[in-house]
Write an enzyme that holds these catalytic residues in place. Structure first.
Site, mmCIF file in Angstrom:
data_model
loop_
_atom_site.group_PDB
_atom_site.id
_atom_site.type_symbol
_atom_site.label_atom_id
_atom_site.label_comp_id
_atom_site.label_asym_id
_atom_site.label_seq_id
_atom_site.Cartn_x
_atom_site.Cartn_y
_atom_site.Cartn_z
ATOM 1 N N GLU A 67 -2.249 0.594 13.271
ATOM 2 C CA GLU A 67 -3.419 0.906 12.457
ATOM 3 C C GLU A 67 -4.702 0.590 13.211
ATOM 4 O O GLU A 67 -5.659 1.379 13.197
ATOM 5 C CB GLU A 67 -3.379 0.098 11.160
ATOM 6 N N GLU A 121 0.859 -1.180 0.000
ATOM 7 C CA GLU A 121 0.000 0.000 0.000
ATOM 8 C C GLU A 121 0.897 1.232 0.000
ATOM 9 O O GLU A 121 1.206 1.764 -1.046
ATOM 10 C CB GLU A 121 -0.945 -0.038 1.217
#
Length: 939
Positions: free
Chosen positions: A739, A463
């Site tokens: 996260e 990502e």
């Protein structure tokens, strides 16, 4: 001779960078600071560029408009400043600041993209070179270069800089950034060779998720470069421009390289002297001329000069431990989750393959690589047979742990190289609470790793994208910790360009590497980066220029949302990401938050409309200011009418809903605001003072509580260590912000969700509250021209402090408990004033620059009353640390599983007795709990 106590110019900076003399504009703004004792306010200043002097009246000393004739391309000037105060004292002239024009003239850029003509595979790294002759004495030589991909130029065998992964990632079809390097010391009379190692990096990467990944921009890297030579007679010439005179070689030491896969080097393929005159270049072929672009990305824009610092090697960390794995391997622990790569010094037989794998955490004693998804994140080296230094050159990795196989290497010969954009550190926080300080340090490390060319979401998996929602919530924290004005100004230019291709809609990621996501339409909190980030830069750096530059983008965003939302003032009924990663959301459905997405969307619409109105007023766009202010008020009123009851309840009874209503000033009635705050505090208590918010609510919830005089609830939430909480990862050994609140589960296993990163700064946005509220240092006016000193000491802390290098100089606030008092000290930088708001309303004042100290009474300790055992309300029990601990300790001793259930599932509500949380509990244990609570609270 100057008296040491006399005022003096402490620093002078041109435009937004302090790591180079080069500026990207002919009219760089100037910022200077003054060193002075006591109160000092500027009345005026004089500036000189060597050709003339200009006198300026007033206090402005931050981003002051360039007062001289514009710089010409290649021009060098030395600027000095001296300032006088309102009391009549003056500084001497500053040390001259060398300012060099780092840009090119219109039409001067002639370099063309070049690379391999006949590559054997996609994204093939290459060496490229050309030779040129200098027959006259040279006074100056500037290299201007960029790449579709990344490059490391060399001139006559020497690297032209130590930058890494330059020129970085931009919106390639609309914006390229060129580097400007003074290479005067590297050129020589006669033959010269300019060359570069090039690799695809972001340009040739495959973007997407799962098996749906594709190259977006192009299939091969390209270099663009040209040399401007100034001879001693004053004439200039452009030489070595990339084009048909260049040659290329595809069999250099870098075999393959990618951001996600990692890098393979074969050091047996090193070409001796390849970037020097006289090198053996048999087998090199004429370079391809033109970009190897994919359809839709054919345009190669004329590059602009860099406005942000580049990525560099910032630090190195040694191995702190060597761990033996259950499978018999050996894992290196660097003690810190970081972004960068390994550097190994080795010697082995030619062709020996050394492989380095990376991971952020261990699972079952082995590298946990599942969170990397499709990213191989592997560095591979085939040894030359001589002494080798192994380090990837065009890739980077997110890791704390690494495994080296293929050769036994002494750990003392291995180090981790820390990479990130070379930003100046400007903010610090410390306290008496070790876990809180570790949380803050985790925030800093998370920012370091994710501010790499662009502000990314994560640095390790497939990502590493510029997710707009993440930086939208984190920009205030980032602006305190580091000087990010240039960094985010650069990124905002890409945002504007990508947005313009989507009819005003801001892509979820910038650069827009996920075109398949474009069909989602405007997305609240993510697209609002277009309005929020410029306003943050104005507030924290006093930068009106970025507001002026981004104003069309700000308007385009809210106009796009208004087209989508209609005329009701509400933004409802659309797909939204909402309060992403609410801890109550299932691992595989991170968007299933407790708060309705329509509440988030309308709240952000009202806020962004207000920000556009405020920006318009600052810029003198009075008609726009009135129009957008009216639209903002329409949305605010619609929000209240639709989602807020007269009694102060939100239609989504979730902490984020209340935090949005309060912190975005959507509810203005004082009585309703107080009712909302009371309900928010109740929800936080009912949740056991564990986090109940996701990306949107987390940066707001402590502020919403503290500003409504519920500081104790904010403190309990902040210092909670049970999962989910800010400190839970700290208890699990985290060294960066995660996260997910539970990226690592209490049993040590990795969260089963497909999306799990251990380096994601968004949830660390609470650090801004630590700076502004816990320590008490904030801007009261843009750029800290007026400082706010307003500490709110937490009962569980003995001291806290924050210091920040403002555009005017260093400011600091600290407080410490001294008996029944709190002693507050502050340093206010010259040419500023400060508003002082001390705890319990005990002191309100305005002070000038200099050192200050106040002593105020500490808040009295909270008084607790005896509690009636099982009939006590659960709210009273959790609010009394004695009772809460007695309850849990008693359960832990008799029935640990029941204790875990009570911790995680109890709703600690005011109307519920303790007995309701202990249904089906054996009578003997109920008696023990009753006795324990009564005994613990009796005294």
């Amino acid at each position: 001779m100057t008296d040491a106590a006399s005022p003096a110019i402490a620093s002078l900076k041109a435009e937004l960078r302090d790591d180079t003399a080069f500026v990207a504009t002919p009219t760089p703004r100037l910022t200077w600071t003054v060193a002075a004792t006591g109160a000092w306010l500027q009345a005026g200043a004089e500036l000189s560029d060597g050709a003339g002097e200009v006198a300026l009246d007033g206090a402005d000393s931050v981003l002051v408009a360039w007062p001289f004739a514009p710089l010409r391309p290649g021009e060098i000037r030395e600027v000095r400043v001296r300032a006088r105060s309102t009391s009549g004292t003056s500084t001497g002239w500053s040390t001259p600041l060398r300012i060099e024009a780092g840009f090119l003239a219109d039409g001067e850029w002639v370099a063309q993209p070049i690379g391999l003509t006949s590559p054997e595979r996609d994204a093939q790294p290459a060496l490229v070179r050309t030779s040129f002759s200098l027959e006259r004495p040279v006074s100056r030589a500037l290299l201007f270069w960029t790449a579709l991909g990344a490059a490391e130029p060399e001139l006559n065998g020497t690297a032209v800089s130590h930058d890494v992964l330059s020129p970085g990632w931009t919106a390639y079809r609309d914006r390229l950034v060129h580097e400007t390097v003074d290479v005067t010391a590297l050129v020589r009379e006669g033959e010269n060779v300019l060359g570069a190692s090039i690799a695809g990096a972001w340009y040739t990467e495959k973007y997407g998720f799962f098996t749906f990944t594709n190259r977006l921009y192009g299939t091969q890297p390209s270099l663009l470069a040209q040399l401007r030579v100034t001879y001693t007679d004053g004439s200039t010439e452009t030489l070595a421009a990339t084009g048909a005179d260049w040659t290329a070689h595809g069999d250099g030491p870098i075999v393959d390289s990618g951001i996600y896969p990692g890098e393979h080097q074969d050091l047996r393929r090193t070409v001796p002297g390849w970037s020097e005159p006289g090198a053996d270049i048999a087998g090199w072929a004429p370079a391809r001329v033109g970009a190897a672009a994919l359809p839709g990305y054919d345009n190669v824009p004329v590059p602009e000069a860099r406005v942000a610092p580049p990525v560099r090697r910032i630090d190195t960390l040694p191995v702190v431990d060597v761990l033996e794995t259950p499978s018999g391997g050996r894992i290196l622990d660097f003690g810190q989750n970081l972004v960068g790569r390994l550097r190994l010094r080795v010697r082995g037989a030619a062709g020996t393959r050394v492989t380095v794998r990376h991971a952020e955490v261990l699972e079952d004693g082995e590298l946990s690589i599942r969170p990397l998804r499709n990213a191989r994140a592997t560095a591979t080296f085939d040894l030359s047979g001589e002494d080798d230094v192994l380090e990837s050159r065009f890739s980077f990795y997110g890791f704390r742990y690494a495994e080296v196989t293929g050769l036994e290497v002494d750990p003392s010969q291995i180090e981790a190289v820390v990479l990130h954009t070379d930003l100046s550190r400007t903010g610090w926080f410390s306290s008496s609470h070790a876990q809180l300080d570790r949380l803050h340090e985790n925030v800093v490390w998370g920012m370091r790793g994710n501010f790499l060319s662009i502000p990314t979401d994560c640095p390790q998996r497939d990502e590493r994208l510029g997710w707009t929602g993440d930086i939208q919530v984190f920009a205030p924290t980032a602006s305190f910790l580091y000087d990010v004005d240039g960094f985010l100004t650069s990124w905002l230019r890409d945002l504007s360009l990508e947005q313009a291709r989507h009819d005003g809609i801001v892509p979820l990621v910038v650069p827009a590497a996920l075109p398949s996501f474009g069909g989602l339409g405007p997305t609240a909190a993510w697209g609002d980066a277009a309005t929020v980030v410029p306003m943050v830069l104005h507030q924290r750096f006093g930068d009106v220029g970025v507001l002026a530059a981004q104003y069309p983008s700000m308007k385009a965003w809210v106009d796009a949302v208004l087209r989508d939302a209609g005329d009701s003032g509400l933004w409802a009924g659309r797909m939204q990401l909402g309060d992403w990663l609410d801890p109550a959301a299932p691992p595989d459905k991170p968007g299933q938050a407790k708060v309705d997405g329509d509440i988030v969307a309308t709240a952000y619409l009202a806020r962004s409309l207000r920000q556009v109105a405020d920006a318009a007023a600052l810029l003198g766009e009075d008609t726009d200011a009135a129009a957008y202010a009216a639209l903002a008020e329409r949305s605010r009123a619609a929000f209240v009418a639709e989602y807020v009851t007269p009694a102060g309840r939100m239609m989504s009874d979730a902490p984020t809903a209340y935090a949005l209503a309060l912190e975005f000033d959507l509810v203005t009635d004082p009585g309703v605001r107080d009712a909302l705050a009371e309900r928010l505090a109740a929800l936080v208590r009912e949740g056991g003072y564990r986090i109940g918010t996701g990306f949107v609510g987390t940066p707001l919830v402590t502020d919403a509580l503290a500003r409504a005089d519920r500081l104790a609830a904010a403190e309990r939430l902040l210092l909670q260590t049970e999962c989910p909480s800010w400190l839970y990862p700290v208890t699990m050994g985290a060294t960066t912000v995660w996260e997910r609140w539970d990226s690592l589960l209490p049993d040590g296993s990795v969260n089963p969700g497909e999306m799990t990163s251990f380096n994601h700064y968004a949830l660390g946005a609470v650090a801004d509250w630590l700076h502004r509220s816990v320590a008490g240092l904030a801007p009261a006016e843009p750029g800290y021209r007026r400082v706010r000193i307003a500490p709110r000491p937490l009962a569980g802390l003995d001291h806290a402090s924050a210091r920040h290098v403002t555009p005017y100089g260093e400011a600091s606030v600290s407080w410490v408990r001294d008996g029944d008092d709190i002693v507050v000290t502050a340093q206010v930088p010259p040419n500023t004033t400060a508003e002082v708001d001390l705890p319990e309303g005990s002191h309100h004042a305005e002070v000038g620059s200099g050192a200050h100290e106040w002593r105020v009474p500490a808040s009295p300790a909270q008084a607790f009353r005896p509690l009636p055992g099982l009939t006590a309300s659960l709210a009273d029990v959790i609010d009394d640390p004695r009772a809460h601990q007695a309850l849990l300790d008693t359960l832990d001793e008799a029935d640990p599983e029941r204790a875990r259930t009570v911790r995680s599932e109890t709703r600690w509500a005011a109307g519920r007795p303790v007995s309701t949380a202990l249904m089906f509990t054996p009578p003997a244990l109920l008696d023990a709990v009753d006795t324990a609570i009564r005994s613990a609270t009796a005294g």
